[in-house]
Design a protein around this motif. Structure first.
Motif, PDB file in Angstrom:
ATOM      1  N   LEU A  14      28.870  -9.751 -55.597  1.00  0.00           N
ATOM      2  CA  LEU A  14      28.496  -8.658 -55.169  1.00  0.00           C
ATOM      3  C   LEU A  14      26.916  -8.922 -54.782  1.00  0.00           C
ATOM      4  N   ILE A  15      26.038  -9.532 -55.850  1.00  0.00           N
ATOM      5  CA  ILE A  15      24.565  -9.850 -55.925  1.00  0.00           C
ATOM      6  C   ILE A  15      24.229 -11.032 -55.036  1.00  0.00           C
ATOM      7  N   ALA A  16      25.009 -11.772 -54.722  1.00  0.00           N
ATOM      8  CA  ALA A  16      25.014 -13.046 -53.816  1.00  0.00           C
ATOM      9  C   ALA A  16      25.268 -12.694 -52.401  1.00  0.00           C
ATOM     10  N   ARG A  23      17.980 -12.195 -47.324  1.00  0.00           N
ATOM     11  CA  ARG A  23      17.500 -13.126 -46.168  1.00  0.00           C
ATOM     12  C   ARG A  23      17.615 -12.986 -44.823  1.00  0.00           C
ATOM     13  N   ARG A  24      18.567 -11.799 -43.599  1.00  0.00           N
ATOM     14  CA  ARG A  24      18.309 -12.096 -43.172  1.00  0.00           C
ATOM     15  C   ARG A  24      16.411 -11.759 -42.974  1.00  0.00           C
ATOM     16  N   TYR A  26      14.766  -9.517 -40.765  1.00  0.00           N
ATOM     17  CA  TYR A  26      15.187  -7.782 -39.997  1.00  0.00           C
ATOM     18  C   TYR A  26      15.152  -7.212 -39.562  1.00  0.00           C
ATOM     19  N   ALA A  27      13.749  -8.100 -39.124  1.00  0.00           N
ATOM     20  CA  ALA A  27      12.468  -7.011 -38.168  1.00  0.00           C
ATOM     21  C   ALA A  27      13.719  -7.628 -36.303  1.00  0.00           C
ATOM     22  N   GLU A  28      14.560  -8.761 -37.133  1.00  0.00           N
ATOM     23  CA  GLU A  28      15.483  -8.947 -35.775  1.00  0.00           C
ATOM     24  C   GLU A  28      16.882  -8.698 -35.130  1.00  0.00           C
ATOM     25  N   VAL A  29      17.411  -8.747 -35.924  1.00  0.00           N
ATOM     26  CA  VAL A  29      18.624  -8.325 -36.557  1.00  0.00           C
ATOM     27  C   VAL A  29      19.511  -7.118 -36.480  1.00  0.00           C
ATOM     28  N   GLY A  30      20.820  -6.717 -35.852  1.00  0.00           N
ATOM     29  CA  GLY A  30      21.219  -5.377 -36.481  1.00  0.00           C
ATOM     30  C   GLY A  30      21.788  -5.462 -37.518  1.00  0.00           C
ATOM     31  N   VAL A  31      21.320  -4.615 -38.366  1.00  0.00           N
ATOM     32  CA  VAL A  31      21.727  -4.273 -39.428  1.00  0.00           C
ATOM     33  C   VAL A  31      22.878  -2.863 -39.892  1.00  0.00           C
ATOM     34  N   PRO A  32      23.986  -3.217 -40.082  1.00  0.00           N
ATOM     35  CA  PRO A  32      24.975  -1.882 -40.295  1.00  0.00           C
ATOM     36  C   PRO A  32      24.621  -1.069 -41.579  1.00  0.00           C
ATOM     37  N   MET A  33      24.977   0.151 -41.315  1.00  0.00           N
ATOM     38  CA  MET A  33      24.402   0.923 -42.348  1.00  0.00           C
ATOM     39  C   MET A  33      25.562   2.366 -42.390  1.00  0.00           C
ATOM     40  N   PHE A  34      26.210   2.770 -43.237  1.00  0.00           N
ATOM     41  CA  PHE A  34      26.893   3.676 -43.358  1.00  0.00           C
ATOM     42  C   PHE A  34      25.979   5.000 -43.685  1.00  0.00           C
ATOM     43  N   LEU A  35      26.074   6.550 -42.834  1.00  0.00           N
ATOM     44  CA  LEU A  35      25.143   7.535 -43.235  1.00  0.00           C
ATOM     45  C   LEU A  35      25.431   8.577 -43.411  1.00  0.00           C
ATOM     46  N   VAL A  36      25.661   9.423 -44.067  1.00  0.00           N
ATOM     47  CA  VAL A  36      26.024  10.583 -44.696  1.00  0.00           C
ATOM     48  C   VAL A  36      25.898  10.953 -43.616  1.00  0.00           C
ATOM     49  N   ALA A  37      26.384  12.425 -43.076  1.00  0.00           N
ATOM     50  CA  ALA A  37      26.829  13.172 -42.296  1.00  0.00           C
ATOM     51  C   ALA A  37      26.010  14.836 -43.439  1.00  0.00           C
ATOM     52  N   GLU A  38      24.742  15.273 -42.806  1.00  0.00           N
ATOM     53  CA  GLU A  38      24.581  16.688 -43.853  1.00  0.00           C
ATOM     54  C   GLU A  38      23.921  17.692 -42.723  1.00  0.00           C
ATOM     55  N   SER A  95      38.512  -4.634 -41.600  1.00  0.00           N
ATOM     56  CA  SER A  95      38.396  -5.894 -42.015  1.00  0.00           C
ATOM     57  C   SER A  95      39.196  -6.497 -41.976  1.00  0.00           C
ATOM     58  N   ALA A  96      40.206  -6.993 -39.799  1.00  0.00           N
ATOM     59  CA  ALA A  96      40.335  -7.829 -39.538  1.00  0.00           C
ATOM     60  C   ALA A  96      39.778  -8.536 -38.859  1.00  0.00           C
ATOM     61  N   VAL A  97      38.515  -8.421 -38.847  1.00  0.00           N
ATOM     62  CA  VAL A  97      37.278  -9.206 -38.260  1.00  0.00           C
ATOM     63  C   VAL A  97      36.044  -9.591 -39.326  1.00  0.00           C
ATOM     64  N   PRO A  98      35.271 -10.491 -38.751  1.00  0.00           N
ATOM     65  CA  PRO A  98      34.349 -11.012 -39.907  1.00  0.00           C
ATOM     66  C   PRO A  98      33.445  -9.906 -40.192  1.00  0.00           C
ATOM     67  N   PRO A  99      32.192  -9.752 -41.171  1.00  0.00           N
ATOM     68  CA  PRO A  99      31.640  -9.020 -41.241  1.00  0.00           C
ATOM     69  C   PRO A  99      30.938  -9.051 -40.435  1.00  0.00           C
ATOM     70  N   PHE A 100      30.260  -7.947 -39.910  1.00  0.00           N
ATOM     71  CA  PHE A 100      29.363  -7.645 -38.903  1.00  0.00           C
ATOM     72  C   PHE A 100      28.125  -8.849 -38.549  1.00  0.00           C
ATOM     73  N   SER A 101      27.515  -9.634 -39.716  1.00  0.00           N
ATOM     74  CA  SER A 101      26.871 -10.165 -39.921  1.00  0.00           C
ATOM     75  C   SER A 101      27.188 -11.988 -39.159  1.00  0.00           C
TER      76      SER A 101
END
Lengths: 123, 226
Positions: A14-16, A23-24, A26-38, A95-101
């Motif tokens: 997990l830490i790896a 190390r990506r 960040y200023a240039e790549v897409g970063v997936p996030m899960f956002l809580v809807a409140e 889960s059927a495709v590689p990670p977004f990154s």
């Protein structure tokens, strides 16, 4: 988790993965996030999405959060964000495709097995 | 457990979260990467704008057959318009362009200095004419086809008790969008990871600006009606 995937191995992976994403550029790549809807208007929360797949991911997230805190008791906001990123990277699409990154990587580069830290089979 | 992490885990356990992809600069040399990512997203998700998000909040479900995804582009970089917008449209997806209104208003001559002062990273030598921010003409072109939203006025961090600064960054930014688009915007992303309900001062500014959605690090909140 089962006997073949001890907590130490899961924490290491997990830490790896968190460090790999960190190390990506960040200023240039897409970063997936899960956002809580409140909803600050509603007196009751919106209907629960009962998708089985999401419940499994949520259970895995809670489990991995416990594992991570056992390893790093002084988690900061950036660690929390990175853990959510790891899950979003892995599970946002499916889960059927590689990670977004790794969508952009060549097949040979992304043909790794899913690490135990993110495998529902290892719970 | 860490309080923040416990709250997120509890929220995830009670309902599926909103899927989001956050971008900042989108330089041309990464266009192929974005193209493949957007192709993958278009297979799985429906184009999602503010009406779809409002429906999700009302019902707990996305209105279409596919789930929604927020494709967010932060800061108002020109390369979002030049490079990423055509790819979004090629794949039939909706982008959420969170722009700092003061950046769009900044003269070309001052944009590099503005960027340095306000933690806006630039791709070195990307534009020979020195214009790195989306213009108001470009934001007007996006408006309606995509989501144009506020990411403050100056992209600066404001102390939680700085009433004047907060008024300018939250309400002043909305004033800028209203003046240049002809209508207020519905969504706001703050820099402080602040959420509604944490500070009466912030909440009052958000109410005066009449934003509907507040984006922060871990949440999207639908705000109380002003």
């Amino acid at each position: 988790m089962n006997a073949r995937t001890p907590a130490n191995t899961i924490a290491d992976e997990l830490i790896a993965d968190m460090e790999r994403l960190g190390r990506r550029p960040y200023a240039e790549v897409g970063v997936p996030m899960f956002l809580v809807a409140e909803d600050r208007r509603a007196s009751t929360p919106p209907a629960v999405d009962a998708a089985t797949q999401w419940r499994d991911v949520a259970t895995l997230f809670a489990d991995r959060a416990e594992v991570l805190i056992a390893r790093k008791p002084d988690l900061g906001v950036s660690d929390v964000a990175r853990l959510v990123e790891v899950f979003a990277d892995r599970y946002l699409i499916a889960s059927a495709v590689p990670p977004f990154s790794m969508i952009f990587d060549e097949p040979a580069e992304r043909s790794r097995d899913l690490p135990a830290s993110l495998s529902m089979d290892s719970q | 457990m860490n309080v923040q992490l416990a709250q997120i885990a509890a929220a995830f356990a009670s309902a599926a979260p909103i899927n989001a992809i956050n971008y900042h600069n989108t330089p041309a040399h990464r266009a192929g990467e974005y193209d493949r990512q957007l192709a993958a997203l278009a297979e799985r998700f429906a184009p999602t704008g503010e009406d779809e998000l409002a429906a999700f909040f009302r019902t707990g479900r996305w209105p279409g057959r596919k789930p929604g995804v927020i494709i967010a582009l932060y800061n108002g970089y020109r390369n979002n318009y030049d490079v990423f917008r055509p790819l979004l449209e090629k794949h039939g997806l909706t982008g959420w362009f969170f722009a700092a209104s003061g950046y769009a208003s900044c003269s070309i001559r001052d944009q590099i200095a503005f960027s340095r002062q306000n933690t806006l990273k630039l791709i070195p030598d990307e534009y020979a004419d020195g214009r790195y921010a989306m213009s108001w003409d470009e934001l007007r072109d996006l408006d309606g086809r995509h989501v144009v939203a506020s990411h403050t006025r100056n992209h600066v961090r404001i102390a939680i008790d700085d009433a004047v600064g907060m008024e300018g960054e939250i309400v002043g930014s909305q004033d800028d969008f209203s003046a240049n688009l002809g209508h207020p915007v519905r969504s706001f992303a703050w820099l402080l990871s602040g959420t509604h309900g944490q500070s009466p001062l912030t909440d009052a500014c958000l109410a005066r600006a009449r934003y509907e959605f507040l984006f922060s690090d871990f949440k999207i909140q639908r705000l109380p009606e002003a």
